[in-house]
Each structure stands twice: as C-alpha cells, then as structure tokens.
Design a protein around this motif. Structure first.
Motif, PDB file in Angstrom:
ATOM      1  N   PHE A 127      50.999  58.676  41.846  1.00  0.00           N
ATOM      2  CA  PHE A 127      50.343  57.372  41.842  1.00  0.00           C
ATOM      3  C   PHE A 127      51.276  56.303  41.276  1.00  0.00           C
ATOM      4  O   PHE A 127      51.395  55.209  41.821  1.00  0.00           O
ATOM      5  N   HIS A 128      51.956  56.632  40.172  1.00  0.00           N
ATOM      6  CA  HIS A 128      52.891  55.691  39.541  1.00  0.00           C
ATOM      7  C   HIS A 128      54.034  55.344  40.487  1.00  0.00           C
ATOM      8  O   HIS A 128      54.377  54.169  40.675  1.00  0.00           O
ATOM      9  N   HIS A 129      54.643  56.357  41.092  1.00  0.00           N
ATOM     10  CA  HIS A 129      55.764  56.117  42.005  1.00  0.00           C
ATOM     11  C   HIS A 129      55.314  55.324  43.226  1.00  0.00           C
ATOM     12  O   HIS A 129      56.025  54.435  43.702  1.00  0.00           O
ATOM     13  N   GLY A 130      54.143  55.648  43.737  1.00  0.00           N
ATOM     14  CA  GLY A 130      53.632  54.933  44.904  1.00  0.00           C
ATOM     15  C   GLY A 130      53.411  53.458  44.629  1.00  0.00           C
ATOM     16  O   GLY A 130      53.795  52.600  45.436  1.00  0.00           O
ATOM     17  N   ALA A 131      52.823  53.147  43.475  1.00  0.00           N
ATOM     18  CA  ALA A 131      52.581  51.752  43.106  1.00  0.00           C
ATOM     19  C   ALA A 131      53.895  50.995  42.923  1.00  0.00           C
ATOM     20  O   ALA A 131      54.041  49.857  43.366  1.00  0.00           O
ATOM     21  N   SER A 132      54.862  51.645  42.276  1.00  0.00           N
ATOM     22  CA  SER A 132      56.159  51.005  42.042  1.00  0.00           C
ATOM     23  C   SER A 132      56.905  50.762  43.350  1.00  0.00           C
ATOM     24  O   SER A 132      57.445  49.675  43.587  1.00  0.00           O
ATOM     25  N   MET A 133      56.934  51.775  44.218  1.00  0.00           N
ATOM     26  CA  MET A 133      57.654  51.640  45.485  1.00  0.00           C
ATOM     27  C   MET A 133      57.012  50.581  46.373  1.00  0.00           C
ATOM     28  O   MET A 133      57.714  49.847  47.080  1.00  0.00           O
ATOM     29  N   TYR A 134      55.700  50.502  46.339  1.00  0.00           N
ATOM     30  CA  TYR A 134      54.992  49.491  47.124  1.00  0.00           C
ATOM     31  C   TYR A 134      55.428  48.086  46.701  1.00  0.00           C
ATOM     32  O   TYR A 134      55.680  47.209  47.542  1.00  0.00           O
ATOM     33  N   ALA A 216      51.230  29.993  46.888  1.00  0.00           N
ATOM     34  CA  ALA A 216      50.330  30.089  48.043  1.00  0.00           C
ATOM     35  C   ALA A 216      51.078  30.528  49.297  1.00  0.00           C
ATOM     36  O   ALA A 216      50.530  31.245  50.144  1.00  0.00           O
ATOM     37  N   ARG A 217      52.342  30.141  49.398  1.00  0.00           N
ATOM     38  CA  ARG A 217      53.110  30.430  50.617  1.00  0.00           C
ATOM     39  C   ARG A 217      53.465  31.905  50.788  1.00  0.00           C
ATOM     40  O   ARG A 217      53.790  32.339  51.896  1.00  0.00           O
ATOM     41  N   ILE A 218      53.396  32.705  49.725  1.00  0.00           N
ATOM     42  CA  ILE A 218      53.757  34.115  49.881  1.00  0.00           C
ATOM     43  C   ILE A 218      52.592  34.964  50.403  1.00  0.00           C
ATOM     44  O   ILE A 218      52.762  36.154  50.664  1.00  0.00           O
ATOM     45  N   GLY A 219      51.423  34.345  50.576  1.00  0.00           N
ATOM     46  CA  GLY A 219      50.302  35.025  51.219  1.00  0.00           C
ATOM     47  C   GLY A 219      49.856  36.282  50.497  1.00  0.00           C
ATOM     48  O   GLY A 219      49.666  36.300  49.278  1.00  0.00           O
ATOM     49  N   HIS A 220      49.705  37.376  51.268  1.00  0.00           N
ATOM     50  CA  HIS A 220      49.163  38.617  50.705  1.00  0.00           C
ATOM     51  C   HIS A 220      50.081  39.255  49.669  1.00  0.00           C
ATOM     52  O   HIS A 220      49.645  40.131  48.912  1.00  0.00           O
ATOM     53  N   ILE A 221      51.338  38.821  49.604  1.00  0.00           N
ATOM     54  CA  ILE A 221      52.266  39.380  48.615  1.00  0.00           C
ATOM     55  C   ILE A 221      51.837  38.980  47.200  1.00  0.00           C
ATOM     56  O   ILE A 221      52.293  39.567  46.213  1.00  0.00           O
ATOM     57  N   GLY A 223      49.157  39.750  45.929  1.00  0.00           N
ATOM     58  CA  GLY A 223      48.538  40.954  45.383  1.00  0.00           C
ATOM     59  C   GLY A 223      49.542  41.890  44.744  1.00  0.00           C
ATOM     60  O   GLY A 223      49.233  42.589  43.774  1.00  0.00           O
ATOM     61  N   VAL A 224      50.762  41.908  45.293  1.00  0.00           N
ATOM     62  CA  VAL A 224      51.822  42.741  44.728  1.00  0.00           C
ATOM     63  C   VAL A 224      52.171  42.260  43.324  1.00  0.00           C
ATOM     64  O   VAL A 224      52.347  43.050  42.396  1.00  0.00           O
ATOM     65  N   CYS A 229      51.054  45.073  39.279  1.00  0.00           N
ATOM     66  CA  CYS A 229      51.572  44.970  37.915  1.00  0.00           C
ATOM     67  C   CYS A 229      50.478  45.228  36.875  1.00  0.00           C
ATOM     68  O   CYS A 229      50.769  45.745  35.791  1.00  0.00           O
ATOM     69  N   VAL A 230      49.243  44.891  37.197  1.00  0.00           N
ATOM     70  CA  VAL A 230      48.133  45.230  36.297  1.00  0.00           C
ATOM     71  C   VAL A 230      48.013  46.745  36.170  1.00  0.00           C
ATOM     72  O   VAL A 230      47.854  47.291  35.073  1.00  0.00           O
ATOM     73  N   ILE A 231      48.101  47.437  37.314  1.00  0.00           N
ATOM     74  CA  ILE A 231      48.017  48.903  37.320  1.00  0.00           C
ATOM     75  C   ILE A 231      49.144  49.508  36.475  1.00  0.00           C
ATOM     76  O   ILE A 231      48.915  50.391  35.635  1.00  0.00           O
ATOM     77  N   LEU A 232      50.370  49.025  36.679  1.00  0.00           N
ATOM     78  CA  LEU A 232      51.511  49.562  35.931  1.00  0.00           C
ATOM     79  C   LEU A 232      51.395  49.265  34.443  1.00  0.00           C
ATOM     80  O   LEU A 232      51.750  50.105  33.600  1.00  0.00           O
ATOM     81  N   ASP A 233      50.874  48.083  34.094  1.00  0.00           N
ATOM     82  CA  ASP A 233      50.723  47.745  32.680  1.00  0.00           C
ATOM     83  C   ASP A 233      49.653  48.603  32.013  1.00  0.00           C
ATOM     84  O   ASP A 233      49.797  48.985  30.835  1.00  0.00           O
TER      85      ASP A 233
END
Length: 275
Positions: A127-134, A216-221, A223-224, A229-233
């Motif tokens: 899960f950690h690696h997946g979140a980081s790689m994403y 605003a211009r980065i759109g759905h990014i 969320g990244v 970052c909330v998950i990793l923190d």
C-alpha cells in the motif's frame, strides 16, 4: 540541469529510461551484489535463514537508494531556487530524475516482495509503495509539483537509520549496547526531522497555493498533492508513534539498570547508623 516553467501539461516519457535503469540496477544489487558482498564481509549473514537473507538484501537496496536520492534532494534544495518560487509549474530535471529513480527502486522492491511474499510480503508495504509510486509518477511524467515532490523525498534521510537498527537487531547486537542505543536515538531524531517536523511547513506551502489559478490548472493532479500526501503522513505518524514507544521502552530499561536497588547499595555499618 536548469529548471524552467511548464506552460501546458503534456505526457512526457523523457525520464522513463531512468526508472527502467533504476529498477534493473536495484534488482541486480539485490540478486547478485548484496549476497556476494554480505557473504564476504559479514559472518552473521551466512547463518541467517532464507527469509532474513532476503530481507537483508532488500534493506541493502533501500539504504543505497536512500543515500542516492538524499544527495540529489539536498542538491535541489540548495541550488534550485526556482522550484520554491514556482512550486507547481516549475520543471526541475534533477527532481524528476530523483522521482524516476525512486519509482524504479520501488518497482524492484515490489517485484521482490511479490516473488518472496511468503517470506517478506506485507500488505502495508504494498500500500505504501503503491501510494508513493502513484504520486511520483505524475512528477516524473508531467514535471509538475517538483517543489512538493522534493519536499517529500526528504523522508529518505531517515531510511538508513531505520535499516541499520534492523541490521543490529538481526545480528543480535545487545539492545543496551552504545551502538544500538545511539542508532535508535539517531533514527528517531532523523525520522522526526525528515518526516514529522516538516509537515507544518509542507502543508503551509500547500495552503498558500490552494485555490490559485496555477493550482486550478493542474486539474485532477490536485488529488495527488493532497490525498496521497495525507495518506503518507498518516503512515509516518503511525510509524513515529511506534518508534517513540520503542525509545520509551529502552530508556525505561536503562533507567532501571542505572538505578541502584536496595540489594546493590553498600551496607552501612551499624556504628555509622548510630552516629
């Protein structure tokens, strides 16, 4: 490597070769270099069960990766002022290369954990690696959020101490030895400074760009930048909590060892008591 401002988000595979090379490099270190050197340089490695040897080799990779990425991170922090001035749209080649190397390393680690799942597989790390790689995929591919990516890469400063504690433990170093205790305290301090203490500064920067036109211009990014970052923190806070419990346990043991008991105190002669 000069930074520049990106005007439009575009799919870019320029840094993918670094990721592929990184994956191949760390798989090679895991499979051939680490076992060979460990057998020659560490007597304890030869007597370890297979599961411990696999874990040992993955941690050698982890330590090497953290050293490489940490140096690149420091370089960007010291010499690349553009990423701080334009945290969202600054295309920083050094940061993108770091992210590509990290992506490749984590891909190699996932391969090893999958192949040897019954020995070292752990859902939490998948899960950690997946979140980081994403998250780092977007920086590597699109070049946005370089400042924030470099900030997150500072977490690697604590990795070597975490791995060293495991090495000491598996080699059966006494837990009350100066080396073991010193590394444990250094690990906790480094983890706090690199992953916990930076949180207010990081999220303050996020808040400063939130709602702006650039954001605003980065759109759905978006969320990244926030959700991942909330998950990793949350993970980092959980790990730091466990470290603090370990430090508390060690300090309690040391305090008991250094506190004289009634039996260990020298007896006072009767005549001295009368006086």
């Amino acid at each position: 490597m000069m930074s520049r401002r990106i005007e439009v988000i575009a799919f870019d595979t320029t840094y993918y070769p670094f990721a592929f090379a990184s994956c191949a490099f760390f798989l090679c270190i895991y499979k051939y270099v680490s076992p060979s050197l460990s057998l020659r340089m560490c007597e304890g490695y030869r007597n370890m069960p297979l599961a411990k040897q696999i874990d040992w080799n993955t941690r050698v990779n982890s330590t090497l990766h953290s050293a490489i990425v940490s140096c690149m991170c420091v370089y960007s922090l010291v010499y690349d002022n553009e990423i701080s001035e334009d945290p969202i749209w600054c295309d920083a080649p050094m940061v993108r290369t770091s992210c590509a190397i990290l992506f490749g390393y984590m891909a190699s680690d996932l391969v090893v954990m999958t192949v040897h799942y019954k020995h070292i597989g752990e859902t939490f790390y998948f899960f950690h690696h997946g979140a980081s790689m994403y998250a780092y995929y977007y920086v590597t591919t699109y070049g946005v959020l370089s400042y924030f990516a470099n900030y997150r890469l500072m977490a690697e400063f604590s990795t070597a101490f975490v791995n060293q504690r495991w090495f000491f433990d598996v080699l059966r170093y006494p837990k009350n030895s100066p080396l073991f205790i010193g590394n444990g305290l250094a690990m906790t301090a480094a983890f706090f400074l690199a992953r916990i203490a930076v949180m207010p500064s990081y999220w303050s920067k996020v808040y400063s760009v939130y709602g702006t036109e650039d954001f605003a211009r980065i759109g759905h990014i978006q969320g990244v930048l926030i959700v991942t970052c909330v998950i990793l923190d949350v993970m980092n806070i959980f790990w730091f909590y466990k470290m603090c419990l370990g430090v508390k346990k060690v300090l309690t043991i040391l305090l008991k060892l250094n506190t004289p008991t009634e039996e260990s105190r020298p007896a006072i002669p009767v005549e001295d008591k009368v006086k």
